[in-house]
Motif scaffolding. Structure first.
Motif, PDB file in Angstrom:
ATOM      1  N   ASN A 252       0.823  -1.258  -0.028  1.00 20.68           N
ATOM      2  CA  ASN A 252      -0.033  -0.085  -0.162  1.00 20.68           C
ATOM      3  C   ASN A 252       1.005   1.193  -0.035  1.00 20.68           C
ATOM      4  OD1 ASN A 252      -3.069  -0.931   0.312  1.00 20.68           O
ATOM      5  ND2 ASN A 252      -2.274  -1.984   1.813  1.00 20.68           N
ATOM      6  N   SER A 253       0.288   2.465   0.177  1.00 25.44           N
ATOM      7  CA  SER A 253       1.043   3.614   0.345  1.00 25.44           C
ATOM      8  C   SER A 253       1.042   4.215   1.823  1.00 25.44           C
ATOM      9  CB  SER A 253       0.625   4.681  -0.565  1.00 25.44           C
ATOM     10  OG  SER A 253       0.618   4.024  -1.873  1.00 25.44           O
ATOM     11  N   ILE A 254       0.929   3.307   2.902  1.00 24.17           N
ATOM     12  CA  ILE A 254       0.731   3.770   4.185  1.00 24.17           C
ATOM     13  C   ILE A 254       2.166   4.245   4.503  1.00 24.17           C
ATOM     14  CG2 ILE A 254       0.570   2.977   6.538  1.00 24.17           C
ATOM     15  CD1 ILE A 254      -1.051   0.781   5.299  1.00 24.17           C
TER      16      ILE A 254
ATOM     17  N   ALA B 160       6.483  -3.143   1.541  1.00 21.69           N
ATOM     18  CA  ALA B 160       6.243  -2.260   0.208  1.00 21.69           C
ATOM     19  C   ALA B 160       5.276  -1.126   0.854  1.00 21.69           C
ATOM     20  CB  ALA B 160       5.626  -3.155  -0.883  1.00 21.69           C
ATOM     21  N   ASN B 161       5.544  -0.413   1.759  1.00 18.93           N
ATOM     22  CA  ASN B 161       4.832   0.873   2.040  1.00 18.93           C
ATOM     23  C   ASN B 161       5.857   1.962   2.106  1.00 18.93           C
ATOM     24  OD1 ASN B 161       1.714   0.401   2.764  1.00 18.93           O
ATOM     25  ND2 ASN B 161       2.756  -1.528   3.638  1.00 18.93           N
TER      26      ASN B 161
ATOM     27  N   MET C 175      11.106  -3.086   2.411  1.00 21.95           N
ATOM     28  CA  MET C 175      10.852  -2.202   1.319  1.00 21.95           C
ATOM     29  C   MET C 175      10.085  -1.069   1.782  1.00 21.95           C
ATOM     30  SD  MET C 175      10.128  -4.568  -2.166  1.00 21.95           S
ATOM     31  CE  MET C 175       9.000  -5.634  -1.545  1.00 21.95           C
ATOM     32  N   ASN C 176      10.496  -0.409   2.707  1.00 23.27           N
ATOM     33  CA  ASN C 176      10.294   0.809   3.472  1.00 23.27           C
ATOM     34  C   ASN C 176      11.110   1.783   3.639  1.00 23.27           C
ATOM     35  OD1 ASN C 176       7.071   0.564   4.285  1.00 23.27           O
ATOM     36  ND2 ASN C 176       7.781  -1.421   4.957  1.00 23.27           N
ATOM     37  N   GLY C 177      10.914   2.666   4.533  1.00 22.26           N
ATOM     38  CA  GLY C 177      11.985   3.839   4.793  1.00 22.26           C
ATOM     39  C   GLY C 177      12.386   3.833   6.348  1.00 22.26           C
TER      40      GLY C 177
ATOM     41  N   ILE D 183       8.396   1.555  -6.546  1.00 24.83           N
ATOM     42  CA  ILE D 183       7.154   1.823  -6.025  1.00 24.83           C
ATOM     43  C   ILE D 183       7.196   1.883  -4.626  1.00 24.83           C
ATOM     44  CG2 ILE D 183       4.846   1.131  -6.015  1.00 24.83           C
ATOM     45  CD1 ILE D 183       4.922   0.033  -8.740  1.00 24.83           C
ATOM     46  N   ALA D 184       7.746   1.065  -3.941  1.00 21.77           N
ATOM     47  CA  ALA D 184       7.815   0.859  -2.388  1.00 21.77           C
ATOM     48  C   ALA D 184       8.628   2.135  -2.032  1.00 21.77           C
ATOM     49  CB  ALA D 184       8.393  -0.235  -1.821  1.00 21.77           C
ATOM     50  N   GLN D 185       9.707   2.810  -2.536  1.00 21.59           N
ATOM     51  CA  GLN D 185      10.302   3.741  -2.018  1.00 21.59           C
ATOM     52  C   GLN D 185       9.686   4.947  -2.569  1.00 21.59           C
ATOM     53  OE1 GLN D 185      12.934   3.615   0.126  1.00 21.59           O
ATOM     54  NE2 GLN D 185      12.666   1.514   0.262  1.00 21.59           N
ATOM     55  N   ASN D 186       9.146   5.214  -3.649  1.00 23.17           N
ATOM     56  CA  ASN D 186       8.775   6.509  -4.281  1.00 23.17           C
ATOM     57  C   ASN D 186       7.347   6.685  -4.715  1.00 23.17           C
ATOM     58  OD1 ASN D 186      11.626   7.243  -3.756  1.00 23.17           O
ATOM     59  ND2 ASN D 186      12.228   6.004  -5.581  1.00 23.17           N
TER      60      ASN D 186
END
Length: 953
Positions: A225-227, A248-249, A272-274, A884-887
């Protein structure tokens, strides 16, 4: 007595009510069956035989206590049922369990289901239901415990109102096409919730702290998602949790303390997050923790000491972070470690000798760190290892003898260290070895002849070492070898002539050694070779004319001792720097050094050569003229007698003869060449119609092992679809086989998209191509009987007509699928397009085509090749997912498109469809019919048509 009569009367009344209910439910079920598409006849037995009016005896139907009462359960999963939801099912008032999963239902979700008073279990996953979730669902469903809508085409806002169903135990809406929406703040009110599965739902916002109130939650999956924001500390209070999936957020901040107290936690994925900061000290203290994925974040600091005492850990992936310090010295001693990947960090110290203490370690990836010291002797006893990557560290000393011969290892990568010693003959034990990468070390001595026994070896790189001695002739036994790099060593002696037997070799690097003698003419037999570098050696003699057979993109034989005249082909500009530093090698005719007699002799030689060349040309011309005359006479004779040796089998009406086609097979008409044969353009018939003619390589030609004739004819002779290339006819004789297709003037999508012509393909064209190709594949999967799996879907096998309409082509490895998946003896497909399940299975289903088609869509959306230098070792799927996960989604769009901003929303929607197609789990990928529908729904103008007439593609 009266009481007995009353009881009997009550019993009879209840029996009559039950029979009436059963009869009513039977009518509702038959009404539902009448509107369903049932291609396999799974429901054909309903209402037949002795159970005509008793639905409890019907297949897939259950009743309470198996009595002749009202219908309580209906399991119609995995039956290929289709069309819209049958409204008659909403009349089954006693229905408690409804499972329609893994079918092909389309259209909107039915609002009427919410009125069923006792429905507790609703599973509609794996269909193509579309539109918004009915708002009536938030106010109904008084008894609902399980709601599963995973992998449909649902859109609109994420249905926050479903959080009103406070009795829910399973809430699964993953893999739908909702518009960006936050996770409902009231999610914490679902006190009985055990499963929250909302992956890939376009969720944004933060994870609400109220999630910590879900004390019964077992599975939490918010992945893809984009959480954003931080992981709430309250998750550490969820004592029942077994699985956490947040990968992957766009999560940031540090990982909170508290996960070590989750006694039941089995798997955790924050990749795959920050995320930043240290890994909490208690992270690996959870006693049941078996799988931890934290890769591709910005984590730093040392690994916690609890990693060394982890009890259940078998899978740890922490690559692509900024971690430092050593691995715990006893790591692996207390846990059943099977998979370890710490790559691309700053970890240091020795490799723990205990990593394989459990005897279960299979994959060991420690590359791109600062590990030092020797490779532990204990790893040489780890017979379970199959993949080892230790490159780009500071390892030193000799490689343990047993480590060379690990029997299961298919990838051994030791490059970029300071390892020394020799390659031990024990390497003969590594029978499964496919890639051996030893470059950039300090290895010495001769290469053992036993290397020639590694019959599965495809890549051997040992450049930049101190190897010496002769090149082992046994290397010529490696029939699968594709890349051999022994450059920058001290090898001496001659290049073995048997190297010419390496027919699969595409790259050969032997530069910067002390090799001497002639260049073997046999190298010219390796037709597929594109790179040959023999520079900086002591090779002498003339350059073999046979090397002109090779189509080399990189050729360097500079700084040797070659002499004589350079073969004509190598006088071109592309080779002007290939022969530097060979003073005895001359272009054209060799010149003298001022000797008058030599000049005279050279003049005479020149005149003689000219006469010889003219004579040869004349003889060739006469021979060619005679051949053409004889061919013409033979053809005329055959046609006159009606006994032509060619047999034409037509599959469509044709206005040309076999001789029209055969006479067009001239090298000047070649328009392409592949693994199966050459392709010619033929203009034939009274109206000058252009056709494409594939001339297949003769059966048994060693360098052309693909024989596609039978598969192409078997497939294309019986299919009829506007988006499948048309096979007009086949033409055969005893030695040659031709396939004649409609001509596609704009070539392949791959050539168009990845060349200077890519600017022609604007976004509307690319969208059209995606829809066309999807419709062709959908026809193969759903409308052919039995279904056909293409097995090599790629952009080069999608051809474009004059209007840039797309047609699927090249069915040389296609297979029909009967009752189940077909088992293939070899892997078919092309690098970058092959579905991940091929890594462990050769079973073929239509899901592998869907994955490959997803890669094609990614090519259209990103403009990138599936394997490209600019994305390094990653394939396109991995690169897209990581970016996508990062940006976010927009970061991977092809911004070279001038109209990219105008069509950004459309491109993002198509990108989401591609991501569904390339899911790792095959059964999670949508069927091609659903892919077509999703692609059509991207365009607003298509939606009214789709609502009025559900697709039957």
């Amino acid at each position: 007595m009266a009481a007995t009569r009353l009881l009997l009367l009550a019993f009879l009344l209840l029996l009559l009510q039950a029979i009436a209910a059963a009869s009513s439910d039977a009518a509702h079920l038959l009404a539902a069956r009448s509107v369903l598409r049932d291609p396999t006849g799974a429901l054909a037995g309903w209402g037949a035989g002795s159970g005509r009016g008793l639905p409890c005896r019907w297949a897939r139907v259950s009743c309470a206590n198996n009595s002749a009462a009202a219908v309580a359960g209906l399991d119609l999963s995995k039956l290929s049922l289709g069309d819209g939801f049958p409204a008659a099912l909403c009349s089954l008032r006693s229905l408690e369990h409804l499972d329609l999963s893994a079918n092909e239902f389309v259209g909107p979700l039915p609002a009427c289901l919410a009125a069923l008073p006792v429905l507790a279990h609703l599973n509609l996953a794996g269909n193509s239901f579309s539109g918004e979730v009915p708002p009536e669902w938030g106010a109904g469903f008084r008894s609902l415990l399980v709601l599963n809508l995973v992998q449909n085409l649902l859109s609109g806002e994420f249905p926050a109102f479903l959080a009103n169903l406070t009795g829910l135990q399973e809430f699964s809406l993953a893999y739908n096409l909702f518009s960006p929406s936050p996770l409902p703040m009231k999610i914490g009110d679902l006190a009985d919730l055990r499963v929250l599965f909302v992956a890939n739902c376009s969720l944004n916002g933060t994870i609400p702290a109220s999630i910590g109130k879900l004390k019964n939650l077992v599975n939490l999956d918010l992945s893809r998602n984009s959480i954003h924001g931080e992981i709430p500390r309250s998750i550490g209070n969820l004592s029942s949790l077994e699985q956490i999936e947040l990968f992957a957020n766009q999560l940031s901040g540090s990982i909170p303390v508290g996960f070590g107290g989750l006694k039941r936690l089995h798997s955790l994925d924050f990749s795959m997050n920050g995320l930043t900061g240290d890994i909490p000290e208690d992270m690996f203290a959870a006693p049941s923790l078996a799988s931890v994925h934290m890769y591709q974040n910005n984590l730093s600091g040392h690994l916690p000491a609890t990693l060394g005492t982890a009890q259940s850990l078998y899978d740890l992936r922490i690559f692509a972070n900024q971690l430092s310090g050593p691995l715990p010295p006893e790591f692996g001693k207390n846990c059943p470690l099977m998979f370890l990947d710490t790559s691309d960090n700053g970890l240091s110290g020795p490799i723990p000798a205990t990593l394989c203490a459990s005897g279960k370690l299979k994959q060991l990836m420690l590359l791109d760190n600062e590990f030092e010291g020797a490779i532990p002797v204990e790893l040489g006893q780890c017979r379970t290892l199959i993949r080892v990557r230790l490159s780009s560290n500071r390892l030193s000393g000799p490689v343990p003898l047993e480590f060379w011969g690990l029997p299961g290892v298919y990838l051994l990568e030791l490059s970029g260290n300071a390892l020394s010693g020799t390659v031990d003959p024990a390497i003969a034990g590594a029978k499964n070895l496919s890639k051996l990468l030893l470059q950039d070390n300090r290895f010495t001595g001769a290469l053992p002849a036993k290397l020639g026994t590694l019959t599965n070896l495809q890549e051997f790189k040992a450049s930049n070492n101190c190897f010496s001695g002769s090149l082992p002739p046994s290397l010529a036994n490696l029939s699968l070898l594709d890349n051999l790099d022994l450059s920058h060593n001290s090898f001496s002696g001659e290049i073995p002539r048997d190297f010419g037997k390496l027919k699969q070799l595409s790259q050969l690097y032997l530069s910067d050694n002390h090799l001497s003698g002639d260049v073997p003419s046999e190298l010219g037999d390796i037709i597929g070779m594109n790179t040959l570098d023999l520079s900086n050696n002591e090779l002498s003699g003339q350059l073999p004319v046979q090397l002109q057979n090779l189509k080399l993109t990189h050729f360097n034989i500079s700084y040797n001792k070659l002499s004589g005249t350079l073969p004509v082909l190598f006088n071109g500009l592309q080779y002007q720097e290939s022969f530097l530093g060979n003073p005895g090698l001359c272009h054209g005719f060799c010149q003298s050094n001022g000797d008058p007699d030599a000049k005279g002799h050279n003049t005479i030689k020149l005149i003689v050569y000219i006469f010889i060349a003219a004579a040869i040309i004349l003889l060739i011309g006469l021979a060619w003229f005679g051949y053409k005359c004889r061919l013409h006479k033979i053809n005329a004779s055959e046609l006159d007698d009606g006994k032509s040796s060619w047999v034409l089998t037509s599959y469509h009406r044709v206005d040309f003869s076999e001789r029209d086609i055969v006479n067009s097979l001239d090298e000047s008409n070649v328009i392409g060449q592949g693994g199966a044969g050459k392709v010619y353009k033929a203009v034939v018939g009274p109206e000058g119609e252009a056709m494409a003619v594939k001339k297949l390589w003769p059966v048994g030609v060693a360098s052309k092992r693909i024989d596609s004739f039978e598969a192409e004819v078997a497939t294309l002779s019986k299919v009829r679809h506007r988006n499948i290339v048309k096979l007009a006819c086949s033409i055969t004789n005893t030695v040659c086989r031709l396939l004649v297709y409609e001509y596609m003037p704009n070539g392949s999508l791959g050539d168009m998209l990845h060349s200077a012509k890519r600017s022609i393909l604007d976004w509307p064209m690319r969208y059209k191509i995606a829809v066309n190709a999807a419709e062709g594949l959908s026809y193969l999967h759903h409308d052919c009987e039995p279904p056909i799996v293409h097995r090599d879907v790629k952009s080069n096998n999608i051809l474009l007509d004059a209007e840039y309409g797309a047609k699927v082509a090249d069915f040389g490895v296609a297979k029909t699928i009967g009752d189940g998946p077909a088992t293939m003896s070899v892997i078919a497909g092309s690098c970058g397009y092959i579905a991940p399940e091929y890594a462990y299975s050769l079973h073929v289903t239509e899901k592998s085509d869907i994955y490959s088609f997803g890669v094609v869509i990614l090519e259209l959306v990103t403009g990138m090749k599936p394997m490209a230098p600019e994305i390094g070792e990653m394939d396109l799927v991995t690169w897209v997912s990581a970016n996508i996960a990062q940006n976010g989604l927009e970061s991977v769009l092809d911004h070279t498109l001038s109209e990219a901003e105008q069509f950004k929303d459309e491109m993002c929607k198509v990108l989401k469809i591609a991501l569904l197609c390339v899911l790792n789990i095959p059964k999670s990928r949508p069927p091609m019919r659903a892919v077509v529908k999703m692609l059509l729904e991207v365009k607003e103008e298509n939606k009214p048509m789709l609502k009025l007439a559900p697709l039957s593609i």
